[in-house]
Scaffold this motif. Structure first.
Motif, PDB file in Angstrom:
ATOM      1  N   GLN A  55       0.836  -1.213   0.000  1.00 48.21           N
ATOM      2  CA  GLN A  55       0.000   0.000   0.000  1.00 48.21           C
ATOM      3  C   GLN A  55       0.868   1.260   0.000  1.00 48.21           C
ATOM      4  O   GLN A  55       0.583   2.218  -0.728  1.00 48.21           O
ATOM      5  CB  GLN A  55      -0.894   0.028   1.250  1.00 48.21           C
ATOM      6  N   SER A  59       1.086   4.148  -2.835  1.00 49.58           N
ATOM      7  CA  SER A  59       0.822   5.541  -2.491  1.00 49.58           C
ATOM      8  C   SER A  59       1.980   6.427  -2.966  1.00 49.58           C
ATOM      9  O   SER A  59       1.763   7.508  -3.522  1.00 49.58           O
ATOM     10  CB  SER A  59       0.632   5.656  -0.975  1.00 49.58           C
ATOM     11  N   ARG A  62       1.729   6.806  -6.723  1.00 46.34           N
ATOM     12  CA  ARG A  62       0.635   7.714  -7.084  1.00 46.34           C
ATOM     13  C   ARG A  62       1.057   9.172  -6.915  1.00 46.34           C
ATOM     14  O   ARG A  62       0.850  10.002  -7.791  1.00 46.34           O
ATOM     15  CB  ARG A  62      -0.591   7.433  -6.205  1.00 46.34           C
ATOM     16  N   LYS A  63       1.676   9.445  -5.791  1.00 47.22           N
ATOM     17  CA  LYS A  63       2.101  10.819  -5.496  1.00 47.22           C
ATOM     18  C   LYS A  63       3.201  11.276  -6.462  1.00 47.22           C
ATOM     19  O   LYS A  63       3.235  12.441  -6.876  1.00 47.22           O
ATOM     20  CB  LYS A  63       2.574  10.944  -4.042  1.00 47.22           C
ATOM     21  N   GLU A 110       5.134  15.094   1.171  1.00 46.87           N
ATOM     22  CA  GLU A 110       4.347  13.860   1.373  1.00 46.87           C
ATOM     23  C   GLU A 110       5.075  12.640   0.819  1.00 46.87           C
ATOM     24  O   GLU A 110       5.094  11.581   1.426  1.00 46.87           O
ATOM     25  CB  GLU A 110       2.980  14.001   0.694  1.00 46.87           C
ATOM     26  N   VAL A 114       6.151   9.267   2.765  1.00 47.72           N
ATOM     27  CA  VAL A 114       5.728   7.917   2.346  1.00 47.72           C
ATOM     28  C   VAL A 114       6.952   7.032   2.090  1.00 47.72           C
ATOM     29  O   VAL A 114       6.961   5.849   2.449  1.00 47.72           O
ATOM     30  CB  VAL A 114       4.831   7.981   1.085  1.00 47.72           C
TER      31      VAL A 114
END
Ligand SMILES: [Zn+2]
Length: 234
Positions: A55, A59, A62-63, A110, A114
């Motif tokens: 996950q 993430s 995606r970012k 962010e 992550v």
């Protein structure tokens, strides 16, 4: 002391030994099962960590993609800015570029966060894998030890069962039937030693007649049902 009492003492000793060997035999598979449960727990924990890692990576991807899209948008706006035909148009485009730049800076923070999570989960997953390997090794080692000891213990049980059967020959009739029920329910505790005049099963004093009976080699059952014997030569 009588032959009968010596026989009961021997029977009690054999039943005790038989009970111990049977317990040990039963303990082995329980120990293996307990270790199997630890393996399953470790596997579930590892799966949870792997899922969390998956996950976190998704993430981060995606970012990173969002960041790229925004960078392309800013480059596009930059081109429009250079071609702006009025101050008003220039100010509007400049405002959009500033807003997108702030958004990207937040996105970059962010992404760093992550990626730190991904690193942490990667370490945790590695530890989880190690833990699964170790618990499996312990289970296998125990299973091997139990399997190796099993046949020896089984032949001890057989040997002791034969000796018990031989020792039980001193019993006959109603006493033998009584004893049979007791031994099925209580194992070696079917027989209770008398400490002086006290039954060591129920801790109640036996009557003088019972003690005389015991001394003269009669089979005496206590009021608590146990078959009595005198534990040492006296
Ligand atoms: Zn008793």
């Amino acid at each position: 002391m009588t032959d009968m009492n010596a026989g009961l003492r021997k029977l009690h000793a054999l039943l005790t030994q038989l009970g111990e060997v049977r317990d040990e035999l039963a303990r082995g598979p329980r120990q293996v099962k307990a270790r199997e449960a630890l393996v399953e727990k470790a596997e579930v924990e590892l799966e949870t960590k792997r899922e969390a890692l998956k996950q976190a990576k998704a993430s981060a991807d995606r970012k990173a993609l969002d960041l790229k899209t925004n960078e392309a948008k800013i480059a596009d706006l930059q081109a429009k800015l250079n071609a702006a035909s009025s101050n008003k148009e220039f100010d509007v485009i400049k405002g959009q570029i500033d807003a997108d730049t702030v958004a990207n800076s937040v996105l970059e923070d962010e992404i760093l966060e992550v990626l730190e999570t991904v690193d942490r989960l990667q370490i945790a997953t590695g530890e989880g894998e190690q833990h699964v390997v170790l618990t499996r090794e312990e289970r296998d080692k125990r299973a091997q030890a139990v399997a190796a000891a099993e046949s020896g213990l089984q032949s001890q049980v057989k040997e002791l069962e034969a000796q018990v059967k031989e020792a039980e020959k001193i019993l006959s009739g109603d006493a033998a039937a009584n004893y049979r029920r007791l031994v099925e329910a209580h194992g070696a505790d079917a027989l209770a030693a008398v400490d002086g005049t006290i039954c060591t099963n129920c801790y109640v004093a036996i009557t003088p007649q019972m003690r005389v009976g015991l001394n003269s080699g009669k089979l005496i059952f206590c009021n608590c049902s146990r078959l009595l014997f005198v534990p040492v030569e006296s």
